[in-house]
Motif scaffolding. Structure first.
Motif, short mmCIF file in Angstrom:
data_model
loop_
_atom_site.label_atom_id
_atom_site.label_comp_id
_atom_site.label_asym_id
_atom_site.label_seq_id
_atom_site.Cartn_x
_atom_site.Cartn_y
_atom_site.Cartn_z
N GLU A 1 10.61 7.32 8.12
CA GLU A 1 10.60 8.61 8.82
C GLU A 1 11.20 9.71 7.93
OE1 GLU A 1 12.47 10.79 12.80
OE2 GLU A 1 13.21 8.83 12.14
N GLN A 2 12.29 9.40 7.26
CA GLN A 2 12.93 10.37 6.38
C GLN A 2 12.02 10.72 5.20
OE1 GLN A 2 16.52 8.25 5.53
NE2 GLN A 2 17.53 8.87 7.43
N TYR A 3 11.30 9.73 4.69
CA TYR A 3 10.38 10.01 3.58
C TYR A 3 9.20 10.84 4.07
CZ TYR A 3 7.61 9.31 -0.64
OH TYR A 3 6.89 9.53 -1.78
N ALA A 4 8.75 10.61 5.30
CA ALA A 4 7.69 11.43 5.88
C ALA A 4 8.14 12.88 6.01
CB ALA A 4 7.28 10.87 7.25
N ASN B 1 0.84 -1.20 0.00
CA ASN B 1 0.00 0.00 0.00
C ASN B 1 0.88 1.26 0.00
OD1 ASN B 1 -2.52 1.56 0.35
ND2 ASN B 1 -1.69 1.99 2.39
N PHE B 2 1.97 1.23 0.77
CA PHE B 2 2.89 2.36 0.78
C PHE B 2 3.47 2.60 -0.62
CE2 PHE B 2 7.43 3.51 0.82
CZ PHE B 2 7.31 4.84 1.21
N PHE B 3 3.91 1.54 -1.28
CA PHE B 3 4.43 1.67 -2.64
C PHE B 3 3.37 2.27 -3.58
CE2 PHE B 3 8.09 -1.59 -2.48
CZ PHE B 3 9.02 -0.57 -2.44
N HIS B 4 2.14 1.81 -3.44
CA HIS B 4 1.07 2.33 -4.29
C HIS B 4 0.89 3.84 -4.08
CE1 HIS B 4 -2.77 2.58 -6.40
NE2 HIS B 4 -3.26 3.21 -5.33
N GLU B 5 0.80 4.26 -2.83
CA GLU B 5 0.61 5.69 -2.54
C GLU B 5 1.83 6.50 -2.91
OE1 GLU B 5 -2.12 6.99 -1.86
OE2 GLU B 5 -3.27 5.19 -1.39
N LYS B 6 3.00 5.91 -2.78
CA LYS B 6 4.24 6.62 -3.13
C LYS B 6 4.26 6.99 -4.60
CE LYS B 6 9.27 6.20 -2.50
NZ LYS B 6 9.85 6.14 -3.81
N HIS B 7 3.68 6.14 -5.44
CA HIS B 7 3.76 6.36 -6.88
C HIS B 7 2.54 7.09 -7.45
CE1 HIS B 7 6.67 2.90 -6.51
NE2 HIS B 7 7.38 3.81 -7.14
#
Length: 637
Positions: free
Chosen positions: A497-500, A449-455
């Motif tokens: 955390e860094q990506y946030a 889900n994180f990968f999906h939202e990231k893209h």
């Protein structure tokens, strides 16, 4: 390659090349084997036509302040060549100028800005905010007409000037032909008087970073330069250890060697918070090559380094948990090498040996890899080996006469080496976890889900995905055992955390822009602020109970009619979490970072800005920007 050799940029052709190509006038600087004037006339004509159309469109959309289109093109064209300005900002007059200044004295929530004469510099009314690149260097590119005077200042989150670099009438100046500046230190204007301490003593000046750093309302001492007992033990241990392995072993011995710990005053059963802070400072300087490593004349493969890292990490797991110790352990862990089974094997990182003995690469490359990387890595590994590997890779990756299969293997090895030094990318770490089905089955869907939202998502949806995944990791950490899966998952958590932080920076910019107009969107601000609080809580930088309370209250406010009077007390409470974190960083690091840095021979500037960089790289810094934008709107409403 041919374009590069000819000095030809198809995206932005040099104006003097265009007429020469079309007219057929000889211009030997443009020719190269396989590229004749005739062969480039058609693309040159197209580029010229596009350039002219772009200029006409710019002139129509943004008419020059003086003159007509002839002023824009600098006519007449008697020579048959266009005399275009060399550097222009899109849609504006003047030339593009990059301004740069050094400043580490910003208070929490502030940025450095530039303001001066002319539209591009805000006409002495509207400062142009600069960006850290990297902190404490601040840069911005502005449009400047001819010569101009300007000054730097500090601005709050709402863009208003909080402090001028100098209150006198002396300004900085830029010449009419300059395209960049390097203005040195903020507050030091050539020709302006310098405020110095009284001859008989007195408080240190702001210009002297040795004595104090201003963060918030109070000036906090950075120490006298005299290391305490434990810090001196780190300095002496480092000076007696040459290699990276020996330096890591010195840190490990504080936890496991009763004699060494006793001599240093280190409590192995219950390490003091300030001692963990000193270890974090030391390992930071070590991992960033601020502390030099050298071969010790012995032969230890990288698996020894991995075993040392595992021992240190296991000792950190036993540290009595408090908000401060949990935060410091989180800072220390990514600074250790990986102890994955790939690297604790008796002979790890063997791919580089096979690469060095390939028959499809030239001798000079083979010798470079064998003598400067392979042999060094396998007998005395250190962070400098990653620098060497990146140098070799950058030299050969674009060479057309270097074997493709070699490049493929070298690229794979670069990934392995980065993983060993825990320098790999977040996407690579998550893909590896998915392939290994780590840390558990429930994490798979959350990572996907994180990968999906990231893209395909936006900042809010990405922050929501990050919060859910990190919350799952946090629950898993409570019962997981020490080992390589724990280490890998913790590193993913740090990467999240860094990506946030990046997503919150984007949200802060939106809120600041809204606050300069009709005011912030309260629903948006509260949503991104609660995500920031969630990440701060999961990173041990915010009080858990207070963060939970603020998140619950934000969700309650979002469920009804939102007005400034209702939100303002919430903003003030949330901002106190940010200032509390800033105060905690000062207490943890300020008094010891300079003495340790000085004793280790670290660059003075790198040590002086350590705490400010630590604060500005945390999600709570972005939260403070978001909250400041809200407070500005609340005051107006």
């Amino acid at each position: 390659r041919k374009q590069r050799e000819a000095g030809w940029d198809p995206q932005s052709p040099i104006p003097s090349h265009v007429p020469a190509c079309i007219s057929g006038a000889p211009d030997t600087s443009l020719e190269s084997p396989g590229m004749t004037l005739a062969s480039c006339r058609l693309p040159a004509a197209l580029c010229m036509a596009i350039s002219l159309l772009s200029l006409v469109h710019a002139a129509q959309a943004h008419p020059p302040h003086r003159g007509s289109a002839s002023a824009l093109l600098r006519l007449p064209l008697a020579s048959g060549r266009l005399d275009l300005p060399d550097r222009r900002l899109r849609g504006g007059g003047g030339r593009k100028v990059e301004f740069k200044v050094q400043c580490k004295e910003t208070e929490y929530g502030q940025n450095v800005a530039i303001v001066g004469g002319g539209d591009g510099l805000g006409n002495w009314k509207k400062p142009v905010t600069m960006k850290p690149d990297p902190f404490p260097t601040w840069k911005v590119t502005c449009s400047v007409d001819g010569e101009a005077e300007y000054k730097y200042c500090m601005v709050d989150g709402d863009g208003k000037i909080a402090k001028w670099e100098h209150k006198g009438k002396v300004n900085r100046k830029i010449k009419g032909d300059s395209d960049k500046t390097d203005d040195g230190s903020y507050g030091k204007i050539p020709g302006a008087p310098v405020h110095r301490p009284p001859p008989t003593g007195g408080p240190p000046t702001r210009e002297d970073p040795t004595h104090g750093v201003h963060m918030g309302e109070a000036k906090v001492s950075m120490g006298s330069g005299q290391a305490n007992k434990f810090d001196q033990a780190i300095i002496d241990g480092n000076n007696n250890a040459g290699s990276w392995r020996q330096k890591l072993e010195m840190v490990k011995d504080f936890f496991y060697d009763e004699k060494r710990a006793g001599e240093a005053g280190f409590d192995r059963d219950r390490p003091h918070t300030e001692h963990l802070a000193s270890i974090a400072i030391y390992l930071h300087f070590l991992s960033t090559n601020q502390v030099a490593c050298e071969e010790d004349g012995r032969h230890y493969r990288p698996n020894h380094h991995s075993m040392i890292a595992s021992a240190i990490d296991e000792a950190l797991n036993k540290v009595v948990k408090s908000p401060a110790t949990a935060y410091l352990c989180r800072k220390i862990r990514p600074l250790l090498p990986s102890y994955s089974s790939d690297y604790t094997a008796q002979v790890p990182l063997t791919r580089i040996r096979d690469i060095a003995h390939r028959s499809d690469i030239p001798k000079w490359l083979k010798d470079d890899i064998k003598h400067n990387l392979q042999n060094k890595l396998h007998r005395c590994a250190g962070p400098e080996d990653l620098v060497t590997a990146e140098r070799i890779w950058n030299n050969v990756k674009d060479m057309g006469d270097i074997s493709g299969p070699f490049k493929e293997q070298m690229w794979v090895f670069m990934g392995e080496l980065k993983e060993f030094f825990n320098a790999g990318a977040l996407d690579d770490k998550i893909n590896d976890a998915l392939a290994k089905q780590e840390p558990d089955g429930s994490a798979k869907g959350l990572m996907e889900n994180f990968f999906h939202e990231k893209h395909v998502g936006h900042a809010q949806s990405r922050l929501d995905a990050i919060g859910k995944l990190r919350t799952h990791f946090g629950n898993w950490f409570e019962t997981a055992d020490h080992g390589e899966v724990m280490q890998r998952t913790r590193l993913i958590d740090v990467g999240l955390e860094q990506y946030a932080f990046v997503q919150l920076a984007e949200a802060a910019a939106v809120c600041e822009e809204q606050s300069r107009g009709q005011g912030v969107d309260w629903g948006y601000l509260l949503d991104v602020a609660r995500h920031a609080l969630t990440n701060a809580m999961l990173s041990e930088t915010a009080d858990v109970a207070e963060a939970h309370s603020l998140i619950a209250e934000a969700e309650q406010i979002m469920g009804g009619d939102i007005d400034a009077q209702r939100v303002k007390p919430w903003l003030d409470r949330a901002l106190r979490i940010c200032t509390t974190f800033s105060d905690a960083m000062q207490k943890l690091f300020l008094e010891r970072v300079l003495p340790i840095g000085s004793g280790l021979g670290v660059d003075h500037h790198a040590a002086a800005v350590f705490v400010e960089a630590e604060v500005r790289s945390n999600v709570l810094f972005q939260l403070s920007r978001i909250l400041s934008a809200g407070i500005k709107t609340a005051k107006h409403q």
